[in-house]
Design an enzyme around this catalytic site. Structure first.
Site, PDB file in Angstrom:
ATOM      1  N   ASP A  27       0.900  -1.181   0.090  1.00  0.00           N
ATOM      2  CA  ASP A  27      -0.014   0.173  -0.175  1.00  0.00           C
ATOM      3  C   ASP A  27       0.996   1.112  -0.057  1.00  0.00           C
ATOM      4  OD1 ASP A  27      -2.382   1.439   0.298  1.00  0.00           O
ATOM      5  OD2 ASP A  27      -1.726   1.766   2.387  1.00  0.00           O
ATOM      6  N   ASP A  29      -0.334   4.930   0.862  1.00  0.00           N
ATOM      7  CA  ASP A  29      -0.676   6.290   1.857  1.00  0.00           C
ATOM      8  C   ASP A  29      -0.580   5.409   3.576  1.00  0.00           C
ATOM      9  OD1 ASP A  29      -2.455   8.651   0.434  1.00  0.00           O
ATOM     10  OD2 ASP A  29      -1.998   6.861  -0.433  1.00  0.00           O
ATOM     11  N   SER A 115      -2.479   1.470  -4.819  1.00  0.00           N
ATOM     12  CA  SER A 115      -3.104   2.466  -3.872  1.00  0.00           C
ATOM     13  C   SER A 115      -4.363   2.672  -4.125  1.00  0.00           C
ATOM     14  CB  SER A 115      -2.041   3.521  -3.793  1.00  0.00           C
ATOM     15  OG  SER A 115      -2.477   4.842  -3.259  1.00  0.00           O
ATOM     16  N   GLY A 116      -5.157   3.139  -2.906  1.00  0.00           N
ATOM     17  CA  GLY A 116      -6.545   3.673  -3.038  1.00  0.00           C
ATOM     18  C   GLY A 116      -6.343   5.383  -3.308  1.00  0.00           C
ATOM     19  N   LYS A 160      -7.273  -4.691  -5.157  1.00  0.00           N
ATOM     20  CA  LYS A 160      -5.852  -4.908  -4.401  1.00  0.00           C
ATOM     21  C   LYS A 160      -5.605  -6.495  -4.457  1.00  0.00           C
ATOM     22  CE  LYS A 160      -5.163  -0.736  -1.737  1.00  0.00           C
ATOM     23  NZ  LYS A 160      -4.661  -0.365  -0.617  1.00  0.00           N
TER      24      LYS A 160
END
Length: 228
Positions: A27, A29, A115-116, A160
């Site tokens: 990930d 953030d 990543s979101g 993901k």
């Protein structure tokens, strides 16, 4: 299940995976970087407190990730594209991020960031850290301003998890040699899908499904788990 605290022996090389080429997905953030980029953009838009509250609830698993992301992005509508650069300048890599990626690259392993967050940021991280693959959401920009929408599919929990399998197949890496690192509830499916799931300074929802929990904010603590 959770395992022992991986920070207890950071200098050892206690690999938990079969020998061979690995695929590590992480990930971004609050994992690869210390920030939440959408919160940085919200500060630029003058709605920082409101967005930060929604972000915290989404990462804790209290809200549906896709719905919460779209709601937060809508609050950025009208923001000048120059704000992306200003937010970019405030981003700080997590300690050990460069060392982790450098060691993986030197050993011939495959790497990905999933990543979101947003492609504007992840494209830079990929270049700077020499990462093989990068996936994130694309902010729609028209006439130099954010529209408050994202382009295409939202990179959420299911995406993901799917990317663990797809990238392993593309890289020719068995699922038994896949690693996923994250911090939020939206990383739970990815962490569960990988052979080794690492909860990094993580929320309780992710800690509950991870194989290893790292509580010190230094990504070098992942290296012993990989035999590096």
């Amino acid at each position: 299940m959770t395992d022992r605290d991986a920070t207890s022996s950071p200098d050892s090389t206690d690999s938990r995976l079969p020998e061979g080429r690995l695929l590590l997905l992480t990930d971004v953030d609050s994992t690869l970087i210390r920030n939440e980029v959408i919160d940085l953009l919200a500060d630029e838009a003058g709605c920082g407190t409101e967005v930060a509250d929604v972000t915290a609830r989404a990462m804790a698993g209290e809200l549906d990730f896709e719905q919460s992301l779209r709601a937060r992005v809508r609050l950025l509508a009208g923001l000048d594209v120059a704000a992306l650069g200003r937010a970019d300048a405030r981003v700080t890599y997590t300690s050990g991020a460069a060392e982790l990626m450098s060691a993986l690259r030197a050993a011939g392993h495959a790497t990905a960031i999933v990543s979101g967050g947003f492609t504007h940021f992840t494209d830079r991280f990929r270049r700077e850290l020499g990462i093989d693959h990068a996936y994130a959401n694309e902010l729609e920009i028209v006439d130099g301003r954010l529209t408050g929408q994202v382009v295409g599919e939202v990179v959420g929990p299911g995406t993901k998890a799917r990317l663990v399998r797809e990238l392993a197949a593309a890289e020719g890496v068995p699922m038994s040699r896949t690693v996923a690192v994250g911090d939020g509830a939206n990383d739970s499916e990815m962490v569960a899908a990988a052979a080794l799931g690492v909860a990094f300074c993580a929320k309780p929802a992710l800690r509950a499904v991870a194989d290893v929990v790292i509580d010190e904010p230094d990504l070098r603590h992942v290296l012993p788990l990989l035999g590096l």
